[in-house]
Design an enzyme around this catalytic site. Structure first.
Site, PDB file in Angstrom:
ATOM      1  N   ASP A 166       0.860  -1.183   0.000  1.00  0.00           N
ATOM      2  CA  ASP A 166       0.000   0.000   0.000  1.00  0.00           C
ATOM      3  C   ASP A 166       0.901   1.239   0.000  1.00  0.00           C
ATOM      4  O   ASP A 166       1.659   1.457   0.949  1.00  0.00           O
ATOM      5  CB  ASP A 166      -0.893  -0.014   1.263  1.00  0.00           C
ATOM      6  CG  ASP A 166      -2.186   0.746   1.057  1.00  0.00           C
ATOM      7  OD1 ASP A 166      -3.240   0.267   1.515  1.00  0.00           O
ATOM      8  OD2 ASP A 166      -2.131   1.821   0.407  1.00  0.00           O
ATOM      9  N   ASP A 170      -2.661   4.893  -2.328  1.00  0.00           N
ATOM     10  CA  ASP A 170      -3.652   5.565  -1.487  1.00  0.00           C
ATOM     11  C   ASP A 170      -3.963   6.973  -1.997  1.00  0.00           C
ATOM     12  O   ASP A 170      -3.045   7.778  -2.197  1.00  0.00           O
ATOM     13  CB  ASP A 170      -3.056   5.649  -0.068  1.00  0.00           C
ATOM     14  CG  ASP A 170      -4.069   6.085   0.953  1.00  0.00           C
ATOM     15  OD1 ASP A 170      -5.083   5.406   1.110  1.00  0.00           O
ATOM     16  OD2 ASP A 170      -3.846   7.125   1.577  1.00  0.00           O
ATOM     17  N   GLU A 175      -6.141   4.366  -5.875  1.00  0.00           N
ATOM     18  CA  GLU A 175      -7.400   4.674  -5.186  1.00  0.00           C
ATOM     19  C   GLU A 175      -7.765   6.105  -5.524  1.00  0.00           C
ATOM     20  O   GLU A 175      -6.954   7.008  -5.302  1.00  0.00           O
ATOM     21  CB  GLU A 175      -7.252   4.526  -3.676  1.00  0.00           C
ATOM     22  CG  GLU A 175      -8.581   4.706  -2.971  1.00  0.00           C
ATOM     23  CD  GLU A 175      -8.465   5.163  -1.539  1.00  0.00           C
ATOM     24  OE1 GLU A 175      -7.451   5.790  -1.199  1.00  0.00           O
ATOM     25  OE2 GLU A 175      -9.378   4.892  -0.748  1.00  0.00           O
ATOM     26  N   HIS A 207     -11.328  -1.982   3.745  1.00  0.00           N
ATOM     27  CA  HIS A 207     -11.173  -1.588   5.154  1.00  0.00           C
ATOM     28  C   HIS A 207     -11.842  -0.240   5.446  1.00  0.00           C
ATOM     29  O   HIS A 207     -11.878   0.197   6.601  1.00  0.00           O
ATOM     30  CB  HIS A 207      -9.680  -1.525   5.486  1.00  0.00           C
ATOM     31  CG  HIS A 207      -8.984  -0.493   4.669  1.00  0.00           C
ATOM     32  ND1 HIS A 207      -8.858  -0.564   3.291  1.00  0.00           N
ATOM     33  CD2 HIS A 207      -8.409   0.671   5.017  1.00  0.00           C
ATOM     34  CE1 HIS A 207      -8.239   0.500   2.850  1.00  0.00           C
ATOM     35  NE2 HIS A 207      -7.957   1.266   3.857  1.00  0.00           N
ATOM     36  N   ASP A 208     -12.329   0.430   4.376  1.00  0.00           N
ATOM     37  CA  ASP A 208     -12.993   1.734   4.558  1.00  0.00           C
ATOM     38  C   ASP A 208     -14.498   1.639   4.408  1.00  0.00           C
ATOM     39  O   ASP A 208     -15.199   2.644   4.624  1.00  0.00           O
ATOM     40  CB  ASP A 208     -12.517   2.741   3.504  1.00  0.00           C
ATOM     41  CG  ASP A 208     -11.079   3.154   3.682  1.00  0.00           C
ATOM     42  OD1 ASP A 208     -10.447   3.509   2.671  1.00  0.00           O
ATOM     43  OD2 ASP A 208     -10.580   3.103   4.827  1.00  0.00           O
TER      44      ASP A 208
HETATM   45  O1  TEU Z   1      -9.043   6.404   2.048  1.00  0.00           O
HETATM   46  C1  TEU Z   1      -9.370   7.452   1.150  1.00  0.00           C
HETATM   47  C2  TEU Z   1     -10.648   8.071   1.431  1.00  0.00           C
HETATM   48  O2  TEU Z   1     -11.201   8.777   0.622  1.00  0.00           O
HETATM   49  C3  TEU Z   1     -11.272   7.818   2.749  1.00  0.00           C
HETATM   50  O3  TEU Z   1     -11.696   9.048   3.265  1.00  0.00           O
HETATM   51  C4  TEU Z   1     -12.417   6.899   2.472  1.00  0.00           C
HETATM   52  O4  TEU Z   1     -13.016   7.298   1.253  1.00  0.00           O
HETATM   53  C5  TEU Z   1     -13.445   7.063   3.532  1.00  0.00           C
HETATM   54  O5  TEU Z   1     -12.817   6.685   4.727  1.00  0.00           O
HETATM   55  C6  TEU Z   1     -14.611   6.158   3.172  1.00  0.00           C
HETATM   56  O6  TEU Z   1     -15.562   6.305   4.166  1.00  0.00           O
HETATM   57  C7  TEU Z   1      -7.642   6.113   2.074  1.00  0.00           C
HETATM   58  C8  TEU Z   1      -7.443   4.872   2.924  1.00  0.00           C
HETATM   59  O7  TEU Z   1      -8.083   3.769   2.293  1.00  0.00           O
HETATM   60  C9  TEU Z   1      -8.028   5.155   4.278  1.00  0.00           C
HETATM   61  O8  TEU Z   1      -7.998   3.995   5.103  1.00  0.00           O
HETATM   62  C10 TEU Z   1      -7.197   6.268   4.908  1.00  0.00           C
HETATM   63  O9  TEU Z   1      -7.793   6.603   6.156  1.00  0.00           O
HETATM   64  C11 TEU Z   1      -7.178   7.513   4.002  1.00  0.00           C
HETATM   65  O10 TEU Z   1      -6.942   7.214   2.632  1.00  0.00           O
HETATM   66  C12 TEU Z   1      -6.040   8.416   4.430  1.00  0.00           C
HETATM   67  O11 TEU Z   1      -4.828   7.789   4.131  1.00  0.00           O
END
Ligand code: TEU
Ligand code: CA
Length: 557
Positions: free
Chosen positions: A98, A199, A256, A332-333
């Site tokens: 990542d 990311d 992403e 995970h989000d």
């Molecule tokens: O997430 C990107 C992001 O846009 C997040 O705000 C996500 O869309 C949101 O949490 C969805 O509800 C990436 C990573 O995947 C996330 O785990 C990190 O917290 C974030 O970037 C900051 O690095």
């Protein structure tokens, strides 16, 4: 390995801290993951995407990196990583790291130096601005609530953080920053990792002048995403990344891209773009926005199937023959898809998990399976604030309920329960023993209580389980050029109960039918004349009758 091997691949996403603990400190680690590689191989995955494992103060569970070239103590040592990589390669599994380079941790040495003064070698590694009328330079809000600016008295300036104050944004306009990133990418690629998930890579190019963002009436800050996503120099930076690094290795890349559109994505993943292989887009998981724009993602509105179909079809059609999709329901989000798009009641949890898997895995693109999705895992159904760990959820509660009083506590707790990222971060459910076999110590985060019923041990040897249904879906994709390369044709876009589509390739057609409701309905897509039925989540077939959450795939030769 063919040049575009990633088109035939299935990626399994591992959130390391919740996967397998091997030293009983309650935190998943690399030796634990290494022990579980045979399980991932048995599922049929080709690639593992590892969430960040670098040294980090863990303010955002590893997405705040303080040292890109060393492993987080809790996950193990670099020797443990080397063993994991060697073991994965030995079992014909690839590893994606990542890459989090839109921002670092505020504990990174670069930031510690940068914040000291305006004239040191690191001063311009980050985005610093003078106060405007004694306040923040503009109205930008952080993704994690609050302002996207924090004041540093040593410099008398604010620094930008699109996420938490502990995640200062790097200044990509500075060529020295880009060279540092090319160097850390080479460090990992020279260790023979197989690529990167990048990311929020479409946020790295900020708009000139950092103008104010659109601000909903009554909202405390401007909504930064439309302004900072897919910025003016993004293609330049990605092409330079390709020229300097990626083109020298046979690797897979997925960017992403929150806020990205199919038209943007084609400029990054286009067949001659020489930038990225594919993107994670968000349009199908950002549906049913709250009626109140001040609340963004926080809602518990059921997703309208026609909107879900429209979002997925848009990307299938736009990238067909021009770019490449990533396909996901979970990560995970995101909350667990069975609870959000299916039905997690005991009667329908398994059926709808298989229906969602079928619907996604028969599309054009590279499918991603998030740990536990292959078991049919669900949301936890949290009821109180003290059950949450994720700063995004806790900050949103504080801002929306306590500070801005936009909604009351019961409503926000309902929204958090439905949408919180914590739903996806509970420890992996290996078996029905204490702590689900995840750890013999006190787990860092509470398990989903339903692990006694939903767990790998109960499913791996059960031919009818979600796990073995996912194995069949993956095996189908591995065996079929039609599934990988076929063009996409949506059927009945306005149907609010059934998602049906076709795939066409070299004279063969796939017909995919999914009933997204708990009703029995009738739909005739001429399935009676199919050559064969390839897979379905009911033991028998009742032709045009579609039972609750029934999903099935036919082949027409
Ligand atoms: O997430 C990107 C992001 O846009 C997040 O705000 C996500 O869309 C949101 O949490 C969805 O509800 C990436 C990573 O995947 C996330 O785990 C990190 O917290 C974030 O970037 C900051 O690095
Ligand atoms: Ca551990």
């Amino acid at each position: 390995m063919s040049k575009q091997w990633w088109k035939n691949a299935i990626v399994y996403q591992v959130y390391p801290r919740s996967y397998q603990d091997s030293n009983n400190d309650g935190i998943g680690d690399l030796p634990g993951l290494t022990q579980r590689l045979p399980y991932i191989k048995k599922l049929g995955a080709d690639v593992i995407w590892l969430n960040p494992i670098y040294k980090s103060p863990d303010k955002d569970n590893g997405y705040d990196i303080s040292d890109y070239r060393n492993i987080q103590d809790a996950y193990g040592t670099m020797a443990d990583f080397d063993k994991l990589l060697a073991s994965a390669h030995h079992q014909d599994l690839k590893i994606l790291m990542d890459l989090v380079v839109n921002h670092t941790s505020d504990q990174h040495d670069w930031f510690q130096q940068s914040r000291q003064s305006k004239d040191n070698p690191y001063s311009d590694y980050y985005i610093w601005r003078d106060p405007v009328d004694g306040h923040e330079p503009n109205n930008w809000g952080s993704y994690f609530s609050g302002s996207a600016w924090t004041f540093e008295p040593k410099r008398g300036q604010y620094y930008l953080h699109l996420f938490a104050p502990g995640q200062p944004d790097l200044n990509w306009e500075n060529p020295k920053v880009r060279q540092e990133i090319w160097s850390l990418m080479r460090f990992w690629l020279d260790k023979r990792v197989d690529g990167f998930r990048m990311d929020v890579i479409n946020l790295i190019s900020k708009p000139a002048g950092l103008p104010d963002a659109p601000q909903a009436p009554g909202a405390p800050y401007g909504n930064v995403e439309p302004l900072v996503s897919d910025g003016p120099k993004l293609n330049d930076y990605l092409r330079e990344m390709n020229d300097e690094v990626l083109s020298h290795y046979d690797v897979m890349t997925v960017g992403e891209m929150p806020g990205s559109t199919p038209e943007d994505a084609i400029t990054y993943t286009g067949l001659e773009a020489n930038e990225l292989n594919m993107v994670f887009q968000f349009q199908h998981v950002s549906l049913s926005p709250n009626a109140d724009p001040r609340l963004g993602k926080w809602n518990d509105a059921p997703v309208k199937l026609t909107e879900l179909k429209s979002a997925l079809s848009r990307w299938q059609k736009a990238l067909d023959g021009k770019g490449w999709n990533s396909l996901y329901w979970n990560n995970h989000d995101q909350p667990r898809a069975v609870s959000r798009f299916g039905n997690d009641t005991p009667a329908y949890q398994e059926l709808s998990a298989k229906m969602l898997g079928t619907t996604l895995h028969m599309l054009q693109g590279t499918p991603y399976v998030y740990e536990g999705e292959e078991l049919g895992e669900t949301n936890v159904h949290y009821t109180s604030l003290d059950q949450y760990e994720d700063l995004e959820s806790l900050n949103a509660y504080r801002q929306n309920v306590e500070e801005e009083k936009i909604i009351d506590q019961p409503t926000m707790l309902k929204y958090l329960s439905h949408m919180s990222r914590d739903n996806a971060r509970t420890p992996m459910q290996w078996d029905d023993s204490k702590n689900a076999g995840f750890s013999k110590g006190q787990p860092w985060f509470a398990l989903n209580p339903n692990y006694t019923k939903i767990n790998a041990a109960a499913e791996v040897d059960d031919d009818q389980s979600v796990f073995n249904y996912y194995r069949q879906l993956i095996a189908l994709r591995h065996s079929s050029d039609l599934i990988v390369h076929g063009t996409y044709e949506e059927l009945d876009a306005d149907d609010e109960q059934v998602f049906a589509y076709k795939r066409h390739y070299q004279g063969q057609t796939l017909l995919v039918i999914s009933n997204f409701t708990d009703q029995t309905v009738t739909r005739d897509y001429d399935q009676a004349n199919a050559s064969e039925k390839l897979i379905g989540n009911y033991a028998d077939d009742q032709g045009t009758t579609l039972r609750p959450y029934e999903s099935k795939v036919y082949l027409f030769k």
